[in-house]
Every structure is written in structure tokens, then in C-alpha cells.
Design a protein around this motif. Structure first.
Motif, PDB file in Angstrom:
ATOM      1  N   ARG A 343      21.680  53.069  28.512  1.00 37.34           N
ATOM      2  CA  ARG A 343      20.402  52.410  28.796  1.00 37.34           C
ATOM      3  C   ARG A 343      20.424  50.953  28.335  1.00 37.34           C
ATOM      4  N   GLU A 344      20.938  50.708  27.144  1.00 42.27           N
ATOM      5  CA  GLU A 344      20.988  49.340  26.640  1.00 42.27           C
ATOM      6  C   GLU A 344      21.895  48.468  27.501  1.00 42.27           C
ATOM      7  N   SER A 345      22.976  49.047  28.000  1.00 44.24           N
ATOM      8  CA  SER A 345      23.888  48.272  28.836  1.00 44.24           C
ATOM      9  C   SER A 345      23.201  47.806  30.110  1.00 44.24           C
ATOM     10  N   ILE A 346      22.425  48.680  30.739  1.00 43.52           N
ATOM     11  CA  ILE A 346      21.727  48.310  31.971  1.00 43.52           C
ATOM     12  C   ILE A 346      20.546  47.401  31.668  1.00 43.52           C
ATOM     13  N   MET A 347      19.782  47.743  30.654  1.00 41.52           N
ATOM     14  CA  MET A 347      18.560  46.997  30.364  1.00 41.52           C
ATOM     15  C   MET A 347      18.870  45.555  30.001  1.00 41.52           C
ATOM     16  N   LYS A 348      19.899  45.341  29.187  1.00 45.20           N
ATOM     17  CA  LYS A 348      20.264  43.985  28.766  1.00 45.20           C
ATOM     18  C   LYS A 348      21.265  43.326  29.707  1.00 45.20           C
ATOM     19  N   MET A 349      21.687  44.047  30.744  1.00 47.17           N
ATOM     20  CA  MET A 349      22.614  43.522  31.750  1.00 47.17           C
ATOM     21  C   MET A 349      23.872  42.958  31.091  1.00 47.17           C
ATOM     22  N   ARG A 350      24.522  43.781  30.315  1.00 45.67           N
ATOM     23  CA  ARG A 350      25.775  43.416  29.669  1.00 45.67           C
ATOM     24  C   ARG A 350      26.804  44.508  29.934  1.00 45.67           C
ATOM     25  N   ARG A 351      28.056  44.134  29.789  1.00 43.69           N
ATOM     26  CA  ARG A 351      29.125  45.097  30.012  1.00 43.69           C
ATOM     27  C   ARG A 351      29.040  46.234  29.000  1.00 43.69           C
ATOM     28  N   PHE A 352      29.445  47.405  29.433  1.00 45.86           N
ATOM     29  CA  PHE A 352      29.399  48.594  28.573  1.00 45.86           C
ATOM     30  C   PHE A 352      30.537  48.481  27.555  1.00 45.86           C
ATOM     31  N   GLN A 353      30.214  47.923  26.377  1.00 46.76           N
ATOM     32  CA  GLN A 353      31.238  47.597  25.399  1.00 46.76           C
ATOM     33  C   GLN A 353      31.908  48.835  24.808  1.00 46.76           C
ATOM     34  N   VAL A 354      31.131  49.902  24.621  1.00 49.84           N
ATOM     35  CA  VAL A 354      31.671  51.098  23.956  1.00 49.84           C
ATOM     36  C   VAL A 354      32.054  52.150  24.983  1.00 49.84           C
ATOM     37  N   GLY A 355      32.465  51.722  26.166  1.00 49.88           N
ATOM     38  CA  GLY A 355      32.797  52.680  27.216  1.00 49.88           C
ATOM     39  C   GLY A 355      33.927  53.605  26.832  1.00 49.88           C
ATOM     40  N   GLU A 356      35.030  53.038  26.354  1.00 48.54           N
ATOM     41  CA  GLU A 356      36.160  53.869  25.953  1.00 48.54           C
ATOM     42  C   GLU A 356      35.795  54.774  24.793  1.00 48.54           C
ATOM     43  N   GLU A 357      34.994  54.249  23.868  1.00 50.68           N
ATOM     44  CA  GLU A 357      34.583  55.065  22.724  1.00 50.68           C
ATOM     45  C   GLU A 357      33.715  56.237  23.165  1.00 50.68           C
ATOM     46  N   VAL A 358      32.789  55.967  24.068  1.00 57.38           N
ATOM     47  CA  VAL A 358      31.915  57.041  24.554  1.00 57.38           C
ATOM     48  C   VAL A 358      32.727  58.097  25.287  1.00 57.38           C
ATOM     49  N   LEU A 359      33.628  57.679  26.171  1.00 59.14           N
ATOM     50  CA  LEU A 359      34.420  58.642  26.939  1.00 59.14           C
ATOM     51  C   LEU A 359      35.311  59.476  26.019  1.00 59.14           C
ATOM     52  N   SER A 360      35.899  58.843  25.016  1.00 56.54           N
ATOM     53  CA  SER A 360      36.744  59.603  24.090  1.00 56.54           C
ATOM     54  C   SER A 360      35.931  60.599  23.281  1.00 56.54           C
ATOM     55  N   LYS A 361      34.740  60.208  22.853  1.00 56.94           N
ATOM     56  CA  LYS A 361      33.896  61.129  22.098  1.00 56.94           C
ATOM     57  C   LYS A 361      33.406  62.279  22.973  1.00 56.94           C
ATOM     58  N   LEU A 362      33.082  61.980  24.222  1.00 56.95           N
ATOM     59  CA  LEU A 362      32.634  63.047  25.119  1.00 56.95           C
ATOM     60  C   LEU A 362      33.761  64.044  25.388  1.00 56.95           C
ATOM     61  N   LYS A 363      34.990  63.556  25.514  1.00 55.77           N
ATOM     62  CA  LYS A 363      36.118  64.469  25.691  1.00 55.77           C
ATOM     63  C   LYS A 363      36.315  65.325  24.448  1.00 55.77           C
ATOM     64  N   ALA A 364      36.146  64.721  23.263  1.00 56.70           N
ATOM     65  CA  ALA A 364      36.249  65.502  22.030  1.00 56.70           C
ATOM     66  C   ALA A 364      35.152  66.557  21.941  1.00 56.70           C
ATOM     67  N   VAL A 365      33.970  66.229  22.429  1.00 55.22           N
ATOM     68  CA  VAL A 365      32.868  67.195  22.425  1.00 55.22           C
ATOM     69  C   VAL A 365      33.186  68.365  23.343  1.00 55.22           C
ATOM     70  N   ARG A 366      33.771  68.077  24.489  1.00 58.13           N
ATOM     71  CA  ARG A 366      34.143  69.164  25.405  1.00 58.13           C
ATOM     72  C   ARG A 366      35.166  70.099  24.759  1.00 58.13           C
ATOM     73  N   VAL A 367      36.138  69.530  24.047  1.00 57.32           N
ATOM     74  CA  VAL A 367      37.118  70.366  23.347  1.00 57.32           C
ATOM     75  C   VAL A 367      36.442  71.212  22.292  1.00 57.32           C
ATOM     76  N   GLU A 368      35.468  70.625  21.618  1.00 53.96           N
ATOM     77  CA  GLU A 368      34.748  71.370  20.583  1.00 53.96           C
ATOM     78  C   GLU A 368      33.946  72.512  21.175  1.00 53.96           C
ATOM     79  N   LEU A 369      33.382  72.286  22.345  1.00 52.14           N
ATOM     80  CA  LEU A 369      32.611  73.352  22.986  1.00 52.14           C
ATOM     81  C   LEU A 369      33.495  74.482  23.487  1.00 52.14           C
TER      82      LEU A 369
END
Length: 422
Positions: A343-369
Motif C-alpha cells: 500500500r505504501e509503495s502505491i500510495m507514495k508512488m515509489r519503487r517497492f524497495q523491500v520486494g525481495e525481502e517480502v518475497l523471501s519471507k512469504l516463501k519462508a511462511v509457505r514452508v512453515e505452513l
């Protein structure tokens, strides 16, 4: 006796005065509450839009009220007034799009109508009526068929309708070719005047940009879905009474997201007509906004499905849910954090700085599930309880995958829209 009477009377006056003060304060509170409710319910933009329409009507009415202007346009000033009434819309893009459609439809319909009328006059006799009828049938049928094509209907439906109207008015009129040309020219000029007045008041006087509203609307959907995810997951580990209090509010925002498709498409259509303003340039990727909105609606459907786990009577006991509390809480916080970052990335119209971090954490969450599979912890459970927990975990996995897709879509939006990297 008099002193006693006076003291009692003063006391009564104090009591009455205090009652009046309390009633006056309560009256002021009720009035202020009504004003706040009115302001929240009725956006001030509506008031401004109504004033702008009134100003445009006054300006265009001057062609009737001022004699020099009336002598120039005559009765054709009626078409300028009709243009203002018909094309002035709430959003600047809608007004511009409708005005351009009306202009194109009028020019094409009037031009082709004049050509058909001149040719019919040249033929004369019975051939005159035959040519007029044939041209009305061909052009009317072709324009009507084009209105049924989705891509044309979405953006040019009004122009096609104006084309049919103008062509038939010009061709079917029994006037001579010279008069037809004069009438078409005068009406086109007055329509242009009305269009210019609408554009001036709509785009230059407190404009309501559809692009701004679409941008904010898509960004706010991330917060709505994120708060609903938090509420649903917290409710899963509550007691029965607590669920009943919270369950009705958990998915209210998700339902609003589900019903936003038609509004998003309408705003995107209007935004495509709008000129370069603010941070929105030409050829802005509004289709990507629609794609993000579609992914958000799919995520909202999953959240609403998750709510069924709260309402289903066939649920495992609290003791059986305790081993899932910690991993599911981490999933809840992770998904909410990811959606707020998007939401902050779209609202402030800036590049998604933590994209790789978010994707890596989401993959870790899937492994945990995947560690909470029925083959491990669900073996000692009964069939109904096993099915309920498995459904719950499956929906969590679905939400994680959909948030991953949203993260990729937001990254693509930043590239297409050239968001700056901070």
C-alpha cells in the motif's frame, strides 16, 4: 421571609440556568455531530461540482441573454446549452471523454449526412428518397452494431449514438443542400462553444480527477484486506462469544473490495481521457491498476472463505488449536506487514524497495505452513476436526500465494509507471 424567598428563588435560577447550559451544550454537540456526519456522508466535491455546473449554465445562457451574442448564433444557442447539460460530468476525464465523443460523432455524422443529402439532391425524384432511406439504414445499422462491440462500447458508445442522431437529423431534413451545410456548420460551432465552457470549468476550476480517486482507491484496498486478515485470524483463536462479537465486522471491508470492480473500471476509463496532471502522465498504466484490483478481489474472496472457519460448528477444540497459534500468528503479522508495504509503495508512488525481502519471507511462511500438514499433527484428530484444520491451513496457503502475486504486480507497476526509487 423575604430573604428566604430570595435565596430560594436564586437557587432555583441557578438550577434552571445550569439545566439551560447543559441543554445548550447538548444541542451544540448534536449540531456538531450532525455537521460531521453530513460532511462525511456528502463529500464537498459534490457541492463544488454543483456550483461548477451552475456557473457553466450561466455562461452558456449569455448567448440568449446578451443581444450581440444572440445575433451571432440565434436559435442555435440551444445546442450550446444542451451540450453543457449533457456532457458535464463529475469527473474531469468523464467530461472530456464525453465532449470528444460528442464532437467526433457530430463531425462524422454531420459530414456524412451532408454528403448524402447533396448526392440525394443531385439524383432527385424517386431516387432521392431511395438514397436517403438506404443511407439511413446502412449507417444506422453499422453504427448500432459498433455499439455492441465491448471495446468500442466502453469508450465510444456515446460518440456512436451522437453519430446516429446527427446523421439522421441532417439526411432526413428536407432542406436544400446549402441550408443543410449552413445548419450543420452553425450547430457544430455552438456545440464547440458549449464544449469549451465545460472543459474550462471542469478542468481548470477545482477539477475532480478520476485518476486520483482510482489511485487512492486501489491503495486503500490493501489496508482493508490486511485488516480483515488480522481480524479473521485473531478470531480463529478466540472463544465462541468473542467470535460472535467480532465476526460480523471482520469481512465488511472485504465485501466492499469485492463490489468495487465496476467502479474501478469506470474510473480507469475516465482516467484514460484525462490530460497530464500531477504525477500522472500520458499512457499511464491504468490497466495494471485494474489487474491489481482483480488480484485484491481474489484475495478478498479467500479471506471471506476463511471466515467460514469461524462460523462452522465443526471446529477442533481450543486445546487442539493451541499448537497452531504461534505459526499462524506469524503468518498473520507477515501478511498484514506485506500488504501495508505494498500500500505504501502505491500510495507514495515509489519503487517497492523491500520486494525481495517480502518475497523471501512469504516463501519462508509457505514452508512453515507445510509443516502443519495433516500427515503430522492432524493424525490423532477426528475426521471432522481434521477436515476443518486442513481447510484452514489450505486457505492460509492460498492467501500467501496471492500476496506473492500482488507483490510482483506492484513491482511491475513501479517499472511501467517509472516510480522513483527512494
Amino acid at each position: 421571609m423575604s430573604s428566604v424567598v430570595i435565596s430560594i428563588r436564586d437557587g432555583m435560577n441557578d438550577v434552571v440556568a445550569s439545566k439551560h447550559n447543559k441543554s445548550f451544550r447538548s444541542y451544540l454537540a448534536s449540531v456538531s455531530g450532525f455537521i460531521r456526519e453530513w460532511r462525511s456522508k456528502y463529500d464537498m466535491r459534490r457541492v463544488i461540482h454543483s456550483i461548477k455546473v451552475g456557473i457553466a449554465l450561466v455562461l452558456v445562457s449569455l448567448f440568449y441573454l446578451v443581444n450581440p451574442l444572440y445575433n451571432q448564433v440565434g436559435e442555435n444557442a440551444m445546442w450550446a446549452i444542451m451540450t453543457v447539460v449533457v456532457i458535464f460530468e463529475f469527473y474531469a476525464g468523464a467530461t472530456l471523454g464525453k465532449g470528444i465523443n460528442r464532437g467526433i460523432g457530430t463531425i462524422l455524422g454531420g459530414g456524412l449526412g451532408c454528403m448524402a443529402a447533396v448526392l440525394a439532391q443531385q439524383i432527385g425524384g424517386v431516387g432521392n428518397s431511395v438514397l436517403v432511406g438506404f443511407s439511413v439504414f446502412v449507417f444506422g445499422a453499422a453504427a448500432t452494431y459498433s455499439r455492441l462491440i465491448p471495446s468500442i462500447k466502453r469508450r465510444y458508445d456515446y460518440g456512436a449514438m451522437i453519430f446516429i442522431l446527427t446523421f439522421n437529423l441532417v439526411v432526413v431534413s428536407g432542406l436544400r443542400a446549402g441550408q443543410v451545410m449552413d445548419i450543420a456548420r452553425d450547430r457544430l460551432a455552438t456545440i464547440g462553444i458549449g464544449f469549451a465552457i465545460c472543459i474550462f470549468t471542469s478542468l481548470l476550476v477545482f477539477p475532480n480527477w478520476a485518476s486520483d480517486e482510482l489511485h487512492v482507491s486501489v491503495a486503500s484496498k490493501f489496508e482493508d484486506v490486511g485488516s480483515s486478515i488480522e481480524g479473521c485470524m485473531e478470531g480463529y483463536f478466540m472463544s465462541g462469544n468473542e467470535k460472535e462479537k467480532q465476526g460480523s465486522n471482520n469481512c465488511k471491508n472485504c465485501k466492499a473490495v469485492l463490489h468495487s470492480k465496476s467502479k474501478d473500471e469506470m474510473l480507469a476509463n475516465f482516467a484514460r481521457w484525462e490530460p497530464w496532471h500531477g504525477k500522472f502522465g500520458f499512457s499511464y498504466p491504468w490497466n495494471k491498476y485494474l489487474q491489481i484490483g482483480e488480484n485484491l478481489r481474489e484475495l478478498a474472496v479467500t479471506v471471506i472463505s476463511l471466515r467460514s472457519c469461524l462460523e462452522s460448528p465443526r471446529q477442533p477444540t481450543k486445546n487442539l488449536r493451541e499448537p497452531m497459534t504461534e505459526p499462524c500468528s506469524s503468518v498473520m503479522s507477515m501478511l498484514a506487514w506485506a500488504l501495508r508495504e505494498l500500500r505504501e509503495s502505491i500510495m507514495k508512488m515509489r519503487r517497492f524497495q523491500v520486494g525481495e525481502e517480502v518475497l523471501s519471507k512469504l516463501k519462508a511462511v509457505r514452508v512453515e505452513l507445510t509443516l502443519l500438514t495433516p500427515q503430522t499433527m492432524l493424525a490423532p484428530l477426528q475426521k471432522d476436526e481434521e477436515l476443518a484444520v486442513a481447510s484452514f491451513l489450505f486457505l492460509l496457503m492460498e492467501m500467501v500465494e496471492k500476496v506473492e502475486e500482488l507483490a510482483k504486480e506492484v513491482e511491475e507497476l513501479g517499472e511501467l509507471a517509472s516510480f522513483p526509487a527512494l
